[in-house]
Design an enzyme around this catalytic site. Sequence first.
Site, PDB file in Angstrom:
ATOM      1  N   THR A 109      -7.453   1.633  10.065  1.00 39.30           N
ATOM      2  CA  THR A 109      -7.116   2.507  11.069  1.00 39.30           C
ATOM      3  C   THR A 109      -9.295   1.714  11.948  1.00 39.30           C
ATOM      4  O   THR A 109      -8.970   1.445  12.886  1.00 39.30           O
ATOM      5  CB  THR A 109      -7.010   3.721  10.742  1.00 39.30           C
ATOM      6  OG1 THR A 109      -6.362   4.100  10.166  1.00 39.30           O
ATOM      7  CG2 THR A 109      -7.707   4.599  12.141  1.00 39.30           C
ATOM      8  N   GLY A 136     -11.646  -0.646   9.230  1.00 40.73           N
ATOM      9  CA  GLY A 136     -12.256  -1.038   8.012  1.00 40.73           C
ATOM     10  C   GLY A 136     -11.459  -0.968   6.984  1.00 40.73           C
ATOM     11  O   GLY A 136     -11.654  -1.989   5.676  1.00 40.73           O
ATOM     12  N   SER A 137     -10.346  -0.313   7.018  1.00 40.78           N
ATOM     13  CA  SER A 137      -9.431  -0.008   5.714  1.00 40.78           C
ATOM     14  C   SER A 137      -8.636  -1.534   5.515  1.00 40.78           C
ATOM     15  O   SER A 137      -8.359  -1.521   3.920  1.00 40.78           O
ATOM     16  CB  SER A 137      -9.241   0.965   5.687  1.00 40.78           C
ATOM     17  OG  SER A 137      -9.275   2.159   5.484  1.00 40.78           O
ATOM     18  N   LYS A 155       0.976  -0.911  -0.491  1.00 39.19           N
ATOM     19  CA  LYS A 155      -0.096   0.104   0.086  1.00 39.19           C
ATOM     20  C   LYS A 155       0.599   1.050  -0.125  1.00 39.19           C
ATOM     21  O   LYS A 155       1.909   1.569   0.478  1.00 39.19           O
ATOM     22  CB  LYS A 155      -0.843  -0.010   1.703  1.00 39.19           C
ATOM     23  CG  LYS A 155      -2.224   1.265   1.546  1.00 39.19           C
ATOM     24  CD  LYS A 155      -2.733   0.690   2.813  1.00 39.19           C
ATOM     25  CE  LYS A 155      -3.737   2.065   2.071  1.00 39.19           C
ATOM     26  NZ  LYS A 155      -4.901   1.888   4.115  1.00 39.19           N
ATOM     27  N   SER A 184      -9.400   1.304   2.457  1.00 38.36           N
ATOM     28  CA  SER A 184      -9.004   2.176   1.591  1.00 38.36           C
ATOM     29  C   SER A 184      -7.756   2.237   0.934  1.00 38.36           C
ATOM     30  O   SER A 184      -6.972   1.912   0.645  1.00 38.36           O
ATOM     31  CB  SER A 184      -8.254   3.596   2.469  1.00 38.36           C
ATOM     32  OG  SER A 184      -7.139   3.042   3.651  1.00 38.36           O
TER      33      SER A 184
END
Length: 524
Positions: free
Chosen positions: A194, A196-197, A91, A173
């Site tokens: 943080t 759900g990402s 990422k 994200s």
Amino acid sequence: MGELQPELGPAKLPGLIDATLDQLNEGLRSGHFTSVQLTRAYLKRIEQVNDSVHAVVETNPDALDIARSLDEERASGSIRGPLHGIPILVKNNIATKDKLNTSAGSHLLLHATVPQDAFVIRKLRRAGAIILGKTNMSQWANYRARDYSINGWSSHGGQTLAAYIPNQNPSGSSSGSAVAVDLGLAWAALGTETDGSIVCPAQRSGVVGVKPTVGLTSRSLVVPISEHQDSVGPIAMTVKDAAYLLQAIAGEDPDDEYTAEIPKLPNYVAACRDSLLGAWIGVPWKAINEGLEKYPHLASEVEVFKDAVLFMEIVGACVNEDVDFVSATKDVRDAEKTVMRADFLGNIASYLSKLETNPSAIHTLADIREQTQKHSLEAYPQRDTGLWDDILEHHNWDNTDPRFGPAYERLRELGGPGGLPGLLEKHRLDAVAMPTSMAAMWAAVSGAPVVTVPMGHHAATEPVHEDGGGGMVETGPGVPMGISFLGRRWSEARLLGIAHEFDQRMRLRGRGPARVVEPTAEIC
């Protein structure tokens, strides 16, 4: 030295859309292909589909040279471990000290240089992994806009789209990481979460995502949101593959004090065995139904989840459906917002202070907001800076302020005794199971782990478009859905075992409708 050649023909080569680490290692060990050939195939797959899905922002120009060096090590009899010569995507908020940018999706961080690799990247390189490139992400990890935040969009990488329906919202994200794994653009990828990402984009691409206990994986030199909730974790095609990657990145880092709390690390790969029989699993229907009231388009997920609960009972799990969180979802959300805002204000300034070069001269959140609003490629004001505006204009104090202590204690109470830890303790559960769309917050606010695995695909006849989401499809026929298993801090091994058996018995990946885009390049 010339490129090493495989000994056997193409009949021995695994298809990369679903290739597991064990399959790749067998091929490398048996000489069916080399790491150079594997890396080249992944790069070709990225080239074939990236203009459609925008999952990868940059590929590593040194990837083939690194692969060649690792092939030479293998030929000399030196193998570092199971990740030796295996390409991995990362990422775009996880720092790499190489020719790749670490931009968090913003033009403001392009060409900024970091003092060294993030700790998790150093561990991967020592394990022999090839950093293949950086994946696209929701800009600033979805922590910028209030009114027009779009999952998977960044000014650096464009709009990521998932592959199961035209214009599919990838969720955020860690959007690009999930889409890339689903399409076999690398063996696996790193994401960050943080709230759900990792798990939300993983479910929307029909893959496995693991958000570890906060502190199990170092966050040093990872562009932050909240030191109390941020976690780096794996996205992979199977639970066992996710366990391999978690094993490689977990560990104590002197630059992240949270990792000092890590107990002795278990063998996460060995934990991937049948574990549902006799497992105590709670289902908090009140919270699930609250989520359904807010998002009625998730009704089909809840119906499939009911079947998943029945399946777990059939195979021997002890399911308790008479459990609920004490705290109200809204109260937890409100407390979480306060802590995240205070953390971000201080944590982002701390990260920026570590940069060796900082061409945009951004040092504070105020600098970031000012330059974002001025930069022609940052899409302002169409994409607003509402979260930053709230912090700077209404909340302008960080986590060193005296006001932070009471705010954090309230969140700990709501998310602890009133949340996941309290529920697990009261009912003596091994895990809590929920539809992934509704699960992440309860693990996020208590720093607890969560694992999502595929649960099925939406069967709706009409696509549901996301409000304010640029016309992207939130749910629709063929869009994947996931089930999440949440547990106590440091309980990853137990969760991986439960999730592994569910995943292996159900075998749902690849059983849905065909993707609308799929690469065709293979190892050759």
